[in-house]
Motif scaffolding. Structure first.
Motif: not given
Length: 150
Positions: A47-58, A60-67
């Motif tokens: 997430d370029p806004v927060t710098g947080k790293i997500y994993h699509l399966d393990y 998952p990011p909140p739906k509102e930031i996926v794009n």
């Protein structure tokens, strides 16, 4: 004490630690098959806004930031294989330099179970106390999450 995360990566770096007189109490090796490493790495998103790293399966990011999530170039499948080959070509040489300190842990579980195993292993060697000097509990899980996401 200190933790070296992802270091040493070469025989020269491992030797330099020894030559500097750095005493290593434990070298934790998280054993994970290459195909699982690829899956973990390729599924990461930043997430370029927060710098947080997500994993699509393990993780998952909140739906509102996926794009807005970014797939880092070094996390793309075409770049992962060379990184794993490089690791595999160097790891045995590095481990020989760290001989006598190696603790192998099954890294195929989820973050919580692997963290628990690392913490249990360090406690059994008296390398991790129940609390730090300021009274707060150490956070090996946070360190492991960072290591598994980078």
């Amino acid at each position: 004490g200190f933790i070296l995360d992802g270091y040493p990566r070469t025989k020269a770096q491992a030797r330099s630690l020894r030559n500097l007189g750095v005493s290593i109490d434990a070298t934790i090796v998280l054993d994970v098959p290459d195909n699982q490493l690829v899956e973990r790495i390729v599924g990461r998103r930043l997430d370029p806004v927060t710098g947080k790293i997500y994993h699509l399966d393990y993780f998952p990011p909140p739906k509102e930031i996926v794009n807005r999530l970014e797939h880092r170039s070094d996390d793309r499948v075409e770049n992962v294989a060379p990184r794993i080959r490089s690791y595999n070509s160097n790891v045995m040489t590095i481990l020989r330099e760290m001989q006598g300190t190696i603790l192998r842990i099954d890294g195929t579980g989820d973050v919580a179970s692997v963290s628990t195993e690392v913490e249990k292993t360090l406690r059994s060697l008296h390398l991790l106390s129940m609390s730090s000097r300021n009274g707060s509990r150490p956070r090996p899980r946070r360190l492991l999450e960072r290591a598994m996401s980078s």
